[in-house]
Design a protein around this motif. Structure first.
Motif, PDB file in Angstrom:
ATOM      1  N   ASP A 110       0.922  -1.097   0.065  1.00  0.00           N
ATOM      2  CA  ASP A 110       0.036  -0.078  -0.032  1.00  0.00           C
ATOM      3  C   ASP A 110       0.885   1.331   0.060  1.00  0.00           C
ATOM      4  N   LEU A 111       1.104   1.930  -1.222  1.00  0.00           N
ATOM      5  CA  LEU A 111       1.934   3.018  -1.272  1.00  0.00           C
ATOM      6  C   LEU A 111       1.335   4.617  -0.805  1.00  0.00           C
ATOM      7  N   ASP A 112       0.006   4.238  -0.914  1.00  0.00           N
ATOM      8  CA  ASP A 112      -0.424   5.838  -0.702  1.00  0.00           C
ATOM      9  C   ASP A 112      -1.480   5.646   0.545  1.00  0.00           C
ATOM     10  N   GLY A 113      -1.483   4.544   1.502  1.00  0.00           N
ATOM     11  CA  GLY A 113      -2.297   4.475   2.540  1.00  0.00           C
ATOM     12  C   GLY A 113      -3.815   4.680   2.394  1.00  0.00           C
ATOM     13  N   GLY A 116       0.558  20.082   2.358  1.00  0.00           N
ATOM     14  CA  GLY A 116       0.732  20.320   3.792  1.00  0.00           C
ATOM     15  C   GLY A 116       2.419  20.588   4.310  1.00  0.00           C
ATOM     16  N   LEU A 117       2.926  20.730   3.173  1.00  0.00           N
ATOM     17  CA  LEU A 117       4.534  20.743   3.237  1.00  0.00           C
ATOM     18  C   LEU A 117       5.205  22.229   3.162  1.00  0.00           C
ATOM     19  N   ASP A 118       6.434  22.262   3.479  1.00  0.00           N
ATOM     20  CA  ASP A 118       7.134  23.449   3.088  1.00  0.00           C
ATOM     21  C   ASP A 118       8.651  23.147   3.005  1.00  0.00           C
ATOM     22  N   ALA A 119       9.332  23.838   2.235  1.00  0.00           N
ATOM     23  CA  ALA A 119      10.712  23.376   2.025  1.00  0.00           C
ATOM     24  C   ALA A 119      11.578  23.503   3.428  1.00  0.00           C
ATOM     25  N   ALA A 120      11.567  24.638   4.083  1.00  0.00           N
ATOM     26  CA  ALA A 120      12.334  24.420   5.381  1.00  0.00           C
ATOM     27  C   ALA A 120      12.002  23.191   6.068  1.00  0.00           C
ATOM     28  N   SER A 121      10.770  22.708   6.319  1.00  0.00           N
ATOM     29  CA  SER A 121      10.606  21.727   7.145  1.00  0.00           C
ATOM     30  C   SER A 121      11.217  20.425   6.535  1.00  0.00           C
ATOM     31  N   LEU A 122      11.076  20.398   5.195  1.00  0.00           N
ATOM     32  CA  LEU A 122      11.557  18.947   4.648  1.00  0.00           C
ATOM     33  C   LEU A 122      13.143  18.744   4.937  1.00  0.00           C
ATOM     34  N   ILE A 123      13.854  20.024   4.478  1.00  0.00           N
ATOM     35  CA  ILE A 123      15.330  20.154   4.919  1.00  0.00           C
ATOM     36  C   ILE A 123      15.715  19.786   6.319  1.00  0.00           C
ATOM     37  N   ALA A 124      14.962  20.467   7.100  1.00  0.00           N
ATOM     38  CA  ALA A 124      15.181  20.260   8.555  1.00  0.00           C
ATOM     39  C   ALA A 124      14.966  18.998   9.036  1.00  0.00           C
ATOM     40  N   ASP A 125      13.992  18.241   8.549  1.00  0.00           N
ATOM     41  CA  ASP A 125      13.722  16.727   8.895  1.00  0.00           C
ATOM     42  C   ASP A 125      14.723  16.083   8.348  1.00  0.00           C
ATOM     43  N   ASN A 148       1.622  10.353   4.744  1.00  0.00           N
ATOM     44  CA  ASN A 148       0.656  11.538   4.578  1.00  0.00           C
ATOM     45  C   ASN A 148       0.065  11.756   3.186  1.00  0.00           C
ATOM     46  N   GLY A 149      -0.118  10.456   2.749  1.00  0.00           N
ATOM     47  CA  GLY A 149      -0.686  10.444   1.427  1.00  0.00           C
ATOM     48  C   GLY A 149       0.157  10.264   0.212  1.00  0.00           C
ATOM     49  N   LEU A 150       1.555  10.724   0.714  1.00  0.00           N
ATOM     50  CA  LEU A 150       2.453  10.519  -0.444  1.00  0.00           C
ATOM     51  C   LEU A 150       3.196   9.188  -0.490  1.00  0.00           C
ATOM     52  N   VAL A 151       4.003   8.926  -1.604  1.00  0.00           N
ATOM     53  CA  VAL A 151       4.854   7.494  -1.587  1.00  0.00           C
ATOM     54  C   VAL A 151       6.241   8.079  -1.719  1.00  0.00           C
ATOM     55  N   ILE A 152       6.880   7.676  -0.540  1.00  0.00           N
ATOM     56  CA  ILE A 152       8.343   8.144  -0.407  1.00  0.00           C
ATOM     57  C   ILE A 152       9.039   6.987  -0.885  1.00  0.00           C
ATOM     58  N   GLY A 164      22.595   7.483  -5.580  1.00  0.00           N
ATOM     59  CA  GLY A 164      23.253   8.030  -6.895  1.00  0.00           C
ATOM     60  C   GLY A 164      24.433   7.169  -6.730  1.00  0.00           C
ATOM     61  N   ASN A 165      25.291   7.376  -5.572  1.00  0.00           N
ATOM     62  CA  ASN A 165      26.667   6.811  -5.510  1.00  0.00           C
ATOM     63  C   ASN A 165      26.834   6.523  -4.028  1.00  0.00           C
ATOM     64  N   ALA A 166      28.186   6.189  -3.722  1.00  0.00           N
ATOM     65  CA  ALA A 166      28.463   5.888  -2.075  1.00  0.00           C
ATOM     66  C   ALA A 166      28.348   7.078  -1.369  1.00  0.00           C
ATOM     67  N   VAL A 167      28.228   8.327  -1.591  1.00  0.00           N
ATOM     68  CA  VAL A 167      27.728   9.481  -0.527  1.00  0.00           C
ATOM     69  C   VAL A 167      26.489  10.201  -1.080  1.00  0.00           C
ATOM     70  N   THR A 168      25.950   9.986  -2.225  1.00  0.00           N
ATOM     71  CA  THR A 168      25.025  10.739  -2.475  1.00  0.00           C
ATOM     72  C   THR A 168      23.754   9.891  -2.719  1.00  0.00           C
ATOM     73  N   HIS A 169      22.579  10.406  -1.866  1.00  0.00           N
ATOM     74  CA  HIS A 169      21.261   9.334  -1.960  1.00  0.00           C
ATOM     75  C   HIS A 169      20.079  10.218  -2.255  1.00  0.00           C
ATOM     76  N   TYR A 170      19.274   9.916  -2.483  1.00  0.00           N
ATOM     77  CA  TYR A 170      17.877  10.609  -2.998  1.00  0.00           C
ATOM     78  C   TYR A 170      16.676  10.130  -2.065  1.00  0.00           C
ATOM     79  N   GLN A 171      15.696  11.304  -1.815  1.00  0.00           N
ATOM     80  CA  GLN A 171      14.553  10.884  -1.413  1.00  0.00           C
ATOM     81  C   GLN A 171      13.559  11.655  -2.027  1.00  0.00           C
ATOM     82  N   ALA A 172      12.571  10.802  -3.022  1.00  0.00           N
ATOM     83  CA  ALA A 172      11.907  11.226  -3.831  1.00  0.00           C
ATOM     84  C   ALA A 172      10.128  11.031  -3.271  1.00  0.00           C
ATOM     85  N   ALA A 173       9.327  11.954  -3.396  1.00  0.00           N
ATOM     86  CA  ALA A 173       8.008  11.657  -3.008  1.00  0.00           C
ATOM     87  C   ALA A 173       7.177  12.285  -4.191  1.00  0.00           C
ATOM     88  N   SER A 174       6.036  11.141  -4.292  1.00  0.00           N
ATOM     89  CA  SER A 174       4.992  11.430  -5.251  1.00  0.00           C
ATOM     90  C   SER A 174       3.587  10.941  -4.714  1.00  0.00           C
TER      91      SER A 174
END
Length: 241
Positions: free
Chosen positions: A120-123, A224-233, A171-175, A180-190
């Motif tokens: 269940d990807l979207d809850g 229900g998101l904002d950029a600053a909170s996403l980066i802080a989390d 929260n209704g999003l798929v995370i 990408g490499n040994a030190v670079t990772h990604y978190q995509a939300a849709s």
């Protein structure tokens, strides 16, 4: 449900698809009755396994079935090329009572790690189907199939990440985490919307610098998101893991 019952059901589905004949079914049942084995090994005995019963690292590009609920199951039939490698698969949707609900056109696939699964990807309480299409060194690209109100699955887009178990409904999003490499990772939300899988944001995570950067975003406020909170989390994570 016993392994013998499962084998009977899956082979019945294969018969409907022309994937095995009555003699194969009889032989498979005889072997299963004589020496019961884990269902993930049934494919070696003339039947087909349940996708979610393969051990980790096994079952890639192998015909198998997935139980949706007490009424329905899915069957993945892989087609091989002249060299014996799986190049396409056909997904069919069935009722245990014997009705075929839908059959897909052939889906192109490449060498992959792992097998298809339900999550269940979207809850919303109804599982999505994830079919691995191809794998790189770390990440696998999955075709995502969403259930409609009738319970039929239809493709809505693709997700890339470590694997089915790494995807998260939040929260209704798929995370979807990926690397990408040994030190670079990604978190995509849709989100799964009317037009299919819709990108909401992507964060690049630098484990060497221990920083996070928003590389893409759209309509954060609507989610229900904002950029600053996403980066802080993101930067509050345990950087040791």
């Amino acid at each position: 449900m016993s392994g013998l019952d499962k084998l009977t059901l899956v082979c019945a589905a294969a018969l409907a698809l022309g994937a095995c004949d009555a003699a194969t079914e009889t032989a498979a049942l005889a072997v299963a009755a004589e020496a019961p084995a884990p269902e993930a090994e049934v494919s070696e005995r003339g039947g087909d396994a349940w996708c979610d019963e393969f051990e980790a690292g096994e079952g890639a590009s192998t015909d198998c079935a997935l139980r949706v609920d007490d009424q329905r199951f899915l069957y993945l039939d892989y087609l091989t090329d002249d060299d014996g490698y799986a190049s396409q698969l056909v997904l069919s949707q069935h009722r245990f009572a014997g009705t075929t609900l839908a059959t897909s056109e052939p889906i192109d696939v490449e060498p992959v790690y792992g097998v298809a699964g339900l999550r269940d990807l979207d809850g919303d309480g109804a599982a999505e189907l994830l079919i691995p299409l191809f794998s790189g060194n770390v990440n696998t690209v999955f075709s995502v199939w969403h259930q409609d109100e009738t319970g039929l699955f239809a493709p809505v887009g693709e997700l890339s990440g470590y694997g089915i178990d790494s995807f998260e409904a939040r929260n209704g999003l798929v995370i979807a985490p990926s690397r990408g490499n040994a030190v670079t990772h990604y978190q995509a939300a849709s989100r799964i919307g009317a037009s299919g899988l819709e990108a909401v944001y992507e964060i690049e995570i630098d484990y060497e610098q221990r920083t996070c950067q928003l590389t893409y975003s759209t309509d954060l406020a609507a989610a229900g998101l904002d950029a600053a909170s996403l980066i802080a989390d993101c930067e509050a994570r345990d950087w040791g893991n």
